[in-house]
Design a protein around this motif. Structure first.
Motif, short mmCIF file in Angstrom:
data_model
loop_
_atom_site.label_atom_id
_atom_site.label_comp_id
_atom_site.label_asym_id
_atom_site.label_seq_id
_atom_site.Cartn_x
_atom_site.Cartn_y
_atom_site.Cartn_z
N ARG A 257 38.78 36.94 29.58
CA ARG A 257 39.37 38.27 29.60
C ARG A 257 40.24 38.43 30.84
N GLU A 258 41.21 39.32 30.76
CA GLU A 258 42.15 39.53 31.86
C GLU A 258 41.42 40.04 33.09
N LEU A 259 41.78 39.48 34.25
CA LEU A 259 41.17 39.93 35.50
C LEU A 259 41.53 41.39 35.76
N LYS A 260 40.57 42.14 36.26
CA LYS A 260 40.84 43.53 36.60
C LYS A 260 41.77 43.60 37.80
N SER A 261 42.52 44.66 37.87
CA SER A 261 43.46 44.85 38.97
C SER A 261 42.82 45.71 40.06
N TYR B 290 33.89 40.29 44.75
CA TYR B 290 34.61 40.56 43.50
C TYR B 290 35.31 41.90 43.65
N LEU B 291 36.64 41.89 43.49
CA LEU B 291 37.45 43.10 43.63
C LEU B 291 37.16 43.85 44.93
N TYR C 58 28.77 37.90 37.68
CA TYR C 58 29.96 37.27 38.25
C TYR C 58 29.59 35.99 39.00
N PRO D 279 46.72 39.30 36.13
CA PRO D 279 46.48 40.69 35.73
C PRO D 279 47.72 41.55 35.90
N ARG E 77 44.63 51.02 42.46
CA ARG E 77 44.00 52.27 42.09
C ARG E 77 44.95 53.44 42.34
#
Length: 595
Positions: A564-568, A518-519, A539, A142, A571
């Protein structure tokens, strides 16, 4: 048709104090264009030595290689070193098992990938940077444009392995040697990398020599398989034949030791263990029984600073407002992809990382209190950690007896005779002989070193062990032995475990409860049977769908993964986190609401 890589009667020996010791004994195999040959076997079977010998990467002064290694008919063992330098990376790419030792810690990862492109493909600096970013995106990193400038230590183990894969594929080699390339990767990224390798095979006719101990991965990707034991090929054949018709006892033992998703269906607890008391939810203590560990609203954010004055321009939300309990004799597993916050959570609990907010209490007592350091010491005595890499966890200059005894010496409550007796007792408890106490770490196998790390963690008689990817780097048979050891210790000592892992099949076998991260957030938590048998969050379903099954007939049945690209987790400074809402979907089974 001429094979891309042909190895004939390969013999490798190493110089020791007693003379030349043979390691690989007369190995022969071919890798055809566009095919994948998987080489499997336990640690020390000669898999990696074979790959290093083919690449001419063994030290000439201490190794002796005989036989033939040919690339598209051209002998590699007779080439001068300058010619081999042109072949490595350009015609043969190699992915090593441990990315942190393969990447230069003083150079940014973008520079290291660009260097390959400029050396072999004669690209300009701007072209190499653009192509490097494209490669990073292709292996699902990401924010690839921003991560291009990162140093290796700023990335997780899985992220670093993706960088190594991008580097190996940069010049589109005709032959790829992959030495345990997916060991450090979570199941979703592993599945994506396997899909990527298959796509490259279809597009470019890439040939792959795939070295691994994961039989699920072998079933997913291999056309042919060689089973290695003690430097010899003891079994070989097509993937279908090896998995269904092999008559060799060692191959059958490997297949029997491989953990499989669904093997615990209908069982209320891990093998050999009884059920634990009613467990806690993510939002408060359970009605029955008092937990030994209580975590409430744990949060960890890392500042991102830029500019001459180090101004905070953003924050990485590594762990975000998570809560859970663990009881005596219970195993709670944290699962999720690299960067989901699993390891950061463990480090916050043990005190290696200071949380941004939230509370951690062991038997109702936090890491600090009215008694100051004495209370903090007592808190940490009750909780110990076992890390992923046992060799990096042990001082190579200390005998294992001294490493195990060190916590007891620091504590200062026992005499030398008592400490020696305790060390012998601990070695015996993890299945090692007390006669091994004076050896150094390099004199043990990987599985034995992990047993030593467990013995050291048990020296303070803890109530809770945090195991951070403690079996991920071990081959299938050693992994099964370490899992059996952990279950046996739990049964005898009523140990609690926080088991951090990306190996879903192992998690299913060892866990009482499972929390999916997750995140930085827990998106689903519940008893093992509910999470694996009735997953609710998308997920969680994605993780389970990505698990490779050790059955080559099912390689085309698995649904196509979302790439799809992993979220970063990065923030803005003024970002306000919204507390997640949970709903109950069963007894002790909560799932986070999602959009």
């Amino acid at each position: 048709m001429q094979p891309v890589l042909s190895v004939s009667d390969l013999r490798v020996s190493f110089r020791t104090a007693d003379g030349w010791t043979p390691i690989v004994h007369g190995l022969s195999f071919d890798v055809a264009a566009g095919s994948t040959l998987a080489m499997v076997g336990g640690s020390g079977s000669g898999k990696s030595v074979t790959a290093l010998a083919a690449m001419r990467l063994l030290p000439p002064a201490r190794s002796r290689i005989t036989g033939e290694v040919r690339l598209s008919g051209r002998s590699l063992l007779d080439l001068p070193e300058s010619a081999m330098c042109a072949i490595r990376g350009n015609e043969i790419g190699m992915i090593f098992q441990e990315p942190m030792t393969s990447l230069n810690p003083t150079l940014r990862i973008g520079f290291q990938i660009s260097e390959v492109l400029r050396r072999h493909r004669r690209m300009s600096a701007a072209q190499a940077q653009a192509e490097s970013i494209r490669l990073l995106e292709r292996v699902q990193i990401p924010a690839a444009k921003a991560r291009f400038h990162d140093f290796p230590h700023l990335m997780s183990g899985g992220m670093r392995q993706r960088v190594m894969i991008a580097m190996a594929l940069a010049c589109r080699p005709k032959m790829l040697i992959a030495d345990e390339p997916t060991t450090a990767l979570d199941v979703t990224v592993q599945a994506q990398i396997l899909d990527l390798l298959r796509t490259l095979q279809q597009e470019d006719g890439l040939s792959i020599l795939f070295i691994t101990h994961d039989l699920g991965v072998v079933a997913e990707i291999a056309d042919e398989i060689i089973v290695m034991q003690h430097g010899e090929a003891v079994d070989r054949g097509t993937a279908q034949a090896i998995f269904t018709q092999s008559s060799h006892s060692y191959t059958r033992a490997l297949l029997a030791a491989a953990p499989r998703i669904g093997s615990m269906a209908g069982k209320s607890s891990p093998e050999g263990l009884g059920p634990v008391p009613e467990s806690a939810t993510t939002r408060g203590p359970a009605a029955a029984g008092k937990p030994i560990l209580e975590v409430r609203n744990l949060t960890k954010r890392f500042d991102v600073r830029k500019g001459m004055w180090g101004k905070v321009t953003g924050r990485v939300h590594a762990v975000e407002d998570i809560s859970f309990d663990i009881r005596a004799g219970e195993t709670l597993s944290l699962v999720g992809e690299s960067g989901s916050g699993k390891s950061t959570t463990g480090r916050c609990l043990i005190g290696l990382t200071r949380p941004s907010s939230g509370t951690v209490a062991m038997h109702g007592q936090g890491p600090s209190g009215t008694e100051g350091k004495a209370t903090a010491g007592k808190f940490h005595d009750r909780m110990q950690m076992v890390f992923q890499d046992p060799y990096a966890s042990l001082n190579p200059r200390m005998r294992v007896s001294d490493s195990i005894a060190e916590p007891l010496v620091v504590q200062g409550k026992m005499g030398q005779r008592e400490i020696d007796a305790r060390v012998d007792e601990l070695l015996e408890s993890v299945g090692l002989s007390s006669a091994m106490r004076d050896r150094f770490p390099h004199e043990f196998s990987g599985g034995q070193r992990q047993r030593i790390c467990i013995a050291r963690a048990l020296s303070m008689r803890p109530d809770l062990l945090i195991a951070d990817e403690a079996v991920s780097a071990l081959d299938v048979s050693i992994k099964a032995q370490i899992i059996d050891l952990m279950l046996d210790l739990q049964r005898k000592m009523q140990l609690a475990f926080l088991f951090i892992s990306h190996d879903m099949a192992v998690v299913e076998r060892i866990s009482h409860r499972v929390a999916v991260m997750y995140l930085g957030e827990i998106v689903e938590i519940g008893d093992r049977a509910s999470v694996f048998g009735r997953p609710q969050h998308p997920y969680t379903k994605r993780l389970l769908a990505a698990v490779p099954v050790p059955d080559p007939e099912r390689r085309n049945i698995r649904p196509k993964l979302d790439n799809r690209e992993l979220k970063s987790p990065l923030r803005p400074v003024d970002y306000q986190h919204r507390a997640p809402a949970y709903r109950s979907v069963g007894p002790d089974h909560l799932v986070q609401e999602w959009e």
